[in-house]
Design an enzyme around this catalytic site. Structure first.
Site, short mmCIF file in Angstrom:
data_model
loop_
_atom_site.label_atom_id
_atom_site.label_comp_id
_atom_site.label_asym_id
_atom_site.label_seq_id
_atom_site.Cartn_x
_atom_site.Cartn_y
_atom_site.Cartn_z
N HIS A 11 21.07 -56.45 -0.57
CA HIS A 11 20.06 -56.86 -1.56
C HIS A 11 19.35 -58.16 -1.16
O HIS A 11 18.32 -58.50 -1.74
CB HIS A 11 20.70 -57.01 -2.94
CG HIS A 11 21.63 -58.18 -3.08
ND1 HIS A 11 22.99 -58.07 -2.92
CD2 HIS A 11 21.39 -59.49 -3.38
CE1 HIS A 11 23.56 -59.25 -3.13
NE2 HIS A 11 22.59 -60.13 -3.40
N ASP A 36 26.35 -52.41 -0.20
CA ASP A 36 25.68 -53.71 -0.25
C ASP A 36 26.05 -54.56 0.97
O ASP A 36 26.23 -55.78 0.87
CB ASP A 36 26.03 -54.46 -1.54
CG ASP A 36 25.06 -55.59 -1.82
OD1 ASP A 36 23.92 -55.53 -1.32
OD2 ASP A 36 25.45 -56.54 -2.53
N SER A 87 24.95 -65.38 -2.49
CA SER A 87 25.18 -64.00 -2.05
C SER A 87 25.18 -63.93 -0.53
O SER A 87 24.32 -64.51 0.14
CB SER A 87 24.08 -63.08 -2.60
OG SER A 87 24.24 -62.93 -3.98
#
Length: 639
Positions: A374, A404, A489
């Protein structure tokens, strides 16, 4: 009685019942309580009176005993004094009689007779008679024997002894009468004081006084008898005392050489065994020294342990410094909007442009970077920042939306860049300490390190990848409580020995919720990364069906599909792809799948997770379905 006349009852025979008044139960209960209370008080007063009476009796007994004991002591002292005086007089008489002439001896006898007459006058009649008998007997003996013999001298001695005895008896009796009077006076005083204090209990006190007087009289009589007996015993006791004193002196004389013998024995023992005694004392001192050394060693070990705790913290700092060299900032070409993927129906990273990455492998000057899909988005190239604001362009080797995970590759000539040490997530423990290294809010706060613990294992978190406000898949993660912010992230989760054990991916961003971040385990991420390095993508099995959750069905839809009432979870087949695996496996539109691979299906996310878990073996799975309201078993093919 005539039938025509009216029957009338005379008034004197007419007796009307008396009116019964209302029965007052409360008043009777109150009177009963008062009566019981009065009885209790009277009983307490009686008990108190008995207690007081017993106390008075005890006090009287104690007073009588004390007084009698004191008088007895005085009497004994007086008697002892008289005896000593008599003995001294006898000795003087013995000495004088041997040196006196016959006329002088006769004169002394006459004086003794006069003294006997004077002493015996105040005594009782019984004593007078006894003395008259003694005098008559002595006179007879005087007539028979000559006046100036040795017998007369002995008689004089006996008379003198009798005189002394009579004096002692007279004094004893006078003292006994005095005792009796004093005890009576003391008892009367006590009774008068008790009468003044307890007027209401006169009768009881009178009876108690009578009994006490009787006891006192009986006690005094017994005491008088005892005194007479004690007089005889005292003579023997005096002799025994003298004898005992002599024995004690002899024992003392005998014990002195014994004590000297023991001292000599001790000295001899010390002379013989002095070497052994010195050795024993030395051993005791050595034991004391050893115990002191052990205690100091324990203290030192505790100090070392505390210092080891400090070194653990130092190791943590070293791990942080090392991990920082392996973490980079990733930016794609889309406009900047620094966020992080969330789970609150809104995405942490809605535009997917800024985040972190971890260098996990290096081949010469080529570094491979592990990050989240992402963050990379659909770009083929992204910009990375490393070291001190140095930048480079990285190529996207491969990406996987369902896990992911994305892999980047960049050529960097920098000695400070180094791949991180990789650990194993299967060994993770609940509560284990971890560090999170990332770049929250971009390069402005790059290389930020936060500390926490592993809060949970095997967390399946639903994620919306395509931004259609519908969750697409469950991502397998572990939960952490370290601070995770937008830009973290793709950052590294490091254990206490500096090994990479996870990749930061998600956090819950909802009101009143804090400290709930999630990371992808490194074992799963590494497996995906290796496959991406080889193939550039991850191939998942596709059954070729369109599905809907049973929980989302309307009541009329359940009736049309004939779904049993007890079936609340599962998926419904809405579409079938031509020549797809689902159609080949025998599935039909309207089938309700409730079990797959011997596992109950809750919703479409779990169905997809079970299918994706068999992406490598692609084995055929058993399934339980409901068709037209009837259950049956089928087998779904994955290849």
């Amino acid at each position: 009685m005539d039938n025509d006349k009216k029957h009338v009852i005379p008034r004197e025979q007419y007796r009307r019942k008396r009116h019964e008044y209302f029965h007052n139960e409360e008043r009777e209960e109150r009177l009963e309580r008062e009566r019981e209370q009065r009885e209790r008080l009277a009983k307490k007063e009686q008990e108190q009176a008995k207690v007081n009476e017993e106390r008075v009796k005890d006090n009287m007994r104690k007073a009588r005993i004390e007084k009698l004991t004191q008088e007895e002591i005085h009497q004994q002292q007086h008697l002892a004094k008289l005896r000593s005086d008599n003995e001294s007089d006898q000795e003087l008489n013995d000495t004088n009689t041997h040196h006196l002439t016959l006329p002088e001896e006769q004169q002394l006898k006459n004086e003794h007779k006069e003294n006997n007459d004077k002493v015996t006058k105040p005594t009782d009649e019984m004593e007078k008679q006894e003395k008259e008998d003694n005098n008559s007997a002595s006179s007879k003996h005087d007539e028979i024997e000559p006046k100036y013999s040795r017998v007369e001298k002995n008689k004089g001695k006996q008379k003198q002894d009798n005189i002394n005895k009579s004096e002692v008896n007279h004094l004893d009796k006078s003292e006994q009468t005095k005792k009796h009077k004093e005890t009576k006076e003391s008892s009367e005083d006590v009774l008068e004081t008790n009468k003044s204090q307890k007027i209401e209990q006169k009768e009881q006190k009178a009876s108690s006084n009578e009994t006490s007087n009787k006891e006192l009289n009986s006690y005094t009589k017994d005491k008088n008898n005892k005194v007479e007996d004690n007089q005889d015993l005292k003579k023997a006791s005096s002799q025994n005392l003298a004898h005992s004193n002599k024995l004690e002196e002899n024992e003392h004389l005998e014990n002195e050489p014994k004590n000297n013998d023991t001292m000599d024995k001790v000295k001899d023992f010390l002379k013989l065994h002095w070497l052994k005694i010195v050795i024993v004392v030395a051993i005791i001192l050595i034991v004391i020294l050893i115990s002191a050394i052990i205690s100091t060693m324990n203290q030192n070990s505790s100090i070392e342990q505390s210092s080891n705790n400090d070194t653990k913290y130092t190791t943590t700092m070293k791990n942080a410094e090392t991990a920082v060299k392996s973490v980079v900032t990733i930016e794609n070409d889309t406009p900047k909007n620094i966020t992080t993927q969330t789970i609150d129906k809104t995405n942490i990273n809605s535009n997917n442009e800024v985040g972190s990455g971890v260098v996990y492998k290096a081949v010469d000057d080529t570094f491979f970077i592990l990050t989240n899909t992402h963050i990379v988005g659909s770009n083929k190239r992204v910009n990375i920042t490393y070291d001190d604001d140095k930048t480079a362009t990285a190529t996207v080797v491969g990406r996987d939306m369902w896990s992911d995970i994305a892999v980047l590759k960049a050529t960097i000539k920098n000695k400070n860049m180094q791949p991180i040490k990789i650990g194993h997530s299967k060994h993770l423990k609940l509560g284990e300490s971890i560090l999170v290294v990332g770049n929250p809010l971009g390069n402005d706060f790059k290389n930020t390190v936060t500390k926490g613990i592993i809060s949970g294992l095997n967390r399946a978190v639903p994620v919306d990848f395509d931004k259609d406000n519908k969750n697409d898949e469950w991502v397998n993660t572990f939960q952490i409580d370290a601070s995770v912010n937008p830009g973290n992230s793709g950052g590294a989760v490091v254990n206490r020995v500096g090994e990479l054990v996870g990749l930061v991916s998600l956090k819950i961003n909802m009101p009143n919720i804090e400290g709930m971040g999630f990371a992808i385990p490194i074992d799963a991420a590494r497996e995906i990364a290796e496959e991406l390095e080889k193939k550039g993508e991850i191939q998942y099995p596709n059954t070729g069906i369109g599905i809907k959750n049973v929980s989302d069905l309307m009541p009329y839809e359940r009736n049309l599909l004939k779904v049993p009432e007890d079936v609340q979870n599962g998926i419904v087949v809405e579409k079938l792809k031509e020549n797809g695996l689902g159609k080949k496996s025998g599935l039909k539109i309207g089938d309700v799948v409730v079990e797959l691979d011997s596992k109950s299906i809750q919703n479409n996310l779990q169905y997809r997770q079970i299918i994706f878990n068999h992406r490598q073996d692609l084995k055929t799975l058993s399934a339980k379905i409901y068709r037209e309201g009837k259950s049956q078993e089928i087998r779904i093919k994955l290849k």
